[in-house]
Design an enzyme around this catalytic site. Structure first.
Site, PDB file in Angstrom:
ATOM      1  N   LYS A  66       0.817  -1.228   0.000  1.00 15.92           N
ATOM      2  CA  LYS A  66       0.000   0.000   0.000  1.00 15.92           C
ATOM      3  C   LYS A  66       0.845   1.271   0.000  1.00 15.92           C
ATOM      4  O   LYS A  66       0.612   2.161  -0.803  1.00 15.92           O
ATOM      5  CB  LYS A  66      -0.929   0.029   1.226  1.00 15.92           C
ATOM      6  CG  LYS A  66      -2.105  -0.917   1.137  1.00 15.92           C
ATOM      7  CD  LYS A  66      -3.144  -0.625   2.210  1.00 15.92           C
ATOM      8  CE  LYS A  66      -2.586  -0.747   3.617  1.00 15.92           C
ATOM      9  NZ  LYS A  66      -2.118  -2.107   3.977  1.00 15.92           N
ATOM     10  N   ARG A  75     -10.964   1.077   7.737  1.00 18.26           N
ATOM     11  CA  ARG A  75     -10.458  -0.279   7.886  1.00 18.26           C
ATOM     12  C   ARG A  75     -11.473  -1.203   8.552  1.00 18.26           C
ATOM     13  O   ARG A  75     -11.209  -2.381   8.732  1.00 18.26           O
ATOM     14  CB  ARG A  75      -9.227  -0.209   8.769  1.00 18.26           C
ATOM     15  CG  ARG A  75      -8.060  -1.001   8.266  1.00 18.26           C
ATOM     16  CD  ARG A  75      -6.867  -0.536   9.072  1.00 18.26           C
ATOM     17  NE  ARG A  75      -5.776  -1.407   8.921  1.00 18.26           N
ATOM     18  CZ  ARG A  75      -4.601  -1.048   8.394  1.00 18.26           C
ATOM     19  NH1 ARG A  75      -4.422   0.171   7.955  1.00 18.26           N
ATOM     20  NH2 ARG A  75      -3.635  -1.902   8.333  1.00 18.26           N
ATOM     21  N   ARG A  86      10.834  -7.775   5.099  1.00 19.56           N
ATOM     22  CA  ARG A  86      10.868  -6.320   4.925  1.00 19.56           C
ATOM     23  C   ARG A  86      11.706  -5.649   6.015  1.00 19.56           C
ATOM     24  O   ARG A  86      11.625  -5.991   7.181  1.00 19.56           O
ATOM     25  CB  ARG A  86       9.444  -5.755   4.986  1.00 19.56           C
ATOM     26  CG  ARG A  86       9.434  -4.221   4.941  1.00 19.56           C
ATOM     27  CD  ARG A  86       8.081  -3.669   4.693  1.00 19.56           C
ATOM     28  NE  ARG A  86       7.197  -3.772   5.852  1.00 19.56           N
ATOM     29  CZ  ARG A  86       5.982  -3.260   5.865  1.00 19.56           C
ATOM     30  NH1 ARG A  86       5.513  -2.642   4.799  1.00 19.56           N
ATOM     31  NH2 ARG A  86       5.218  -3.383   6.928  1.00 19.56           N
ATOM     32  N   ARG A 137      10.276  -3.226  11.318  1.00 15.35           N
ATOM     33  CA  ARG A 137       9.105  -2.664  11.993  1.00 15.35           C
ATOM     34  C   ARG A 137       8.672  -3.641  13.080  1.00 15.35           C
ATOM     35  O   ARG A 137       8.634  -4.845  12.837  1.00 15.35           O
ATOM     36  CB  ARG A 137       7.970  -2.499  10.958  1.00 15.35           C
ATOM     37  CG  ARG A 137       7.484  -1.084  10.813  1.00 15.35           C
ATOM     38  CD  ARG A 137       6.534  -0.948   9.671  1.00 15.35           C
ATOM     39  NE  ARG A 137       5.196  -1.462   9.965  1.00 15.35           N
ATOM     40  CZ  ARG A 137       4.147  -1.314   9.163  1.00 15.35           C
ATOM     41  NH1 ARG A 137       4.292  -0.647   8.021  1.00 15.35           N
ATOM     42  NH2 ARG A 137       2.972  -1.801   9.473  1.00 15.35           N
ATOM     43  N   ARG A 160      -2.126  -9.654  11.869  1.00 17.93           N
ATOM     44  CA  ARG A 160      -2.560  -8.534  11.007  1.00 17.93           C
ATOM     45  C   ARG A 160      -3.321  -9.073   9.797  1.00 17.93           C
ATOM     46  O   ARG A 160      -4.300  -8.480   9.354  1.00 17.93           O
ATOM     47  CB  ARG A 160      -1.347  -7.708  10.562  1.00 17.93           C
ATOM     48  CG  ARG A 160      -0.847  -6.789  11.670  1.00 17.93           C
ATOM     49  CD  ARG A 160       0.581  -6.341  11.420  1.00 17.93           C
ATOM     50  NE  ARG A 160       0.766  -5.581  10.210  1.00 17.93           N
ATOM     51  CZ  ARG A 160       1.935  -5.476   9.569  1.00 17.93           C
ATOM     52  NH1 ARG A 160       3.004  -6.100  10.026  1.00 17.93           N
ATOM     53  NH2 ARG A 160       2.017  -4.760   8.476  1.00 17.93           N
TER      54      ARG A 160
END
Ligand code: ADP
Length: 225
Positions: free
Chosen positions: A21, A96, A135, A168, A179
């Site tokens: 995103k 969301r 990531r 993160r 998530r």
């Protein structure tokens, strides 16, 4: 042919964690001169600053859960409040939940705005999890940017600029899984909501970021010059 819509262009981006995103948002904002409103980034900045909001939401983000709707609704209103009425937005991360989506309709009306399209980035769960578990964020080299441990070119770019790789907190494997579950349970129903409103555009989010960005750009409605 339908007539081009009048500016400003207001767009919502929806997608599971790992769909890319923020990368796609960056490209759309650049190409269509939109203001980016990223609720996830905003919350992480509040947490970093140890603000009241930051302290309130940290436990939710740490667990991969959503922050409370009431807080998010207020945060969104505050972002729209400061936005130049002539300026279009690209909303990344809100709404969301169905509750947020319904409230958002009222908020838009209060600010005299309309929503022109909802882009739904689609990626398989296993690919999303692969992307997130590898990531890292390259920090300390100008604007932070995401890199992937399998992508040597991006790792080298970070190294050459003297940056450091940071993971993160919510990219830990157990948080990532949560998530993804939360996305399916609470956010995916928004696709039907926006499909019924005639606003939904599906974007295949597999492939290179530039390719996905090209698809997303092609799906944006035209605006009057
Ligand atoms: P991702 O979509 O990859 O999980 P984001 O940066 O969009 O990442 O969001 C990170 C976290 O911030 C979410 O897991 C959630 O805890 C919180 N968050 C962001 N936007 C919202 C929202 N609209 N409602 C509730 N929580 C949110």
């Amino acid at each position: 042919m339908t007539a081009p819509i009048k500016q400003p262009l207001n767009i919502v981006l929806i997608g599971p964690p790992g769909a890319g995103k923020s990368t796609i948002a960056e490209a759309l904002v650049r190409e269509r001169q939109l203001v980016s409103i990223s609720t996830g980034q905003r919350l992480r900045a509040e947490i970093k600053a140890h603000s009241l909001i930051g302290r309130a939401v940290a436990p939710y983000l740490d667990k991969g859960e959503l922050a409370p709707d009431s807080l998010m609704d207020r945060l969104l209103r505050a972002s729209l409040e400061t936005l130049d009425p002539e300026q279009g937005f690209l909303l990344d991360g809100y709404p969301r939940t169905l509750h947020q989506a319904r409230g958002f309709d009222g908020t838009l009306a209060d600010y005299g705005r309309m929503l022109h399209a909802v882009l739904a980035l689609e990626v398989a769960d296993d690919e999303a999890i692969r992307r997130l578990s590898g990531r890292r964020i390259c920090e300390g080299a100008g604007e932070p940017f995401p890199v992937h441990i399998d992508d040597l070119a991006s790792m080298l770019r970070c190294q050459e600029r003297g940056g450091r790789l940071v993971e993160r907190d919510d990219d830990q494997p157990n948080v990532v899984r949560q998530r993804v579950i939360v996305y399916h349970e609470q956010t995916r129903p928004l696709l039907d909501f926006y499909e019924s409103a005639g606003l939904l555009r599906h974007i295949n989010a597999h492939g290179a970021p530039a390719e996905v960005a090209r698809r997303a750009l092609a799906a944006l409605p035209a605006v009057q010059a």
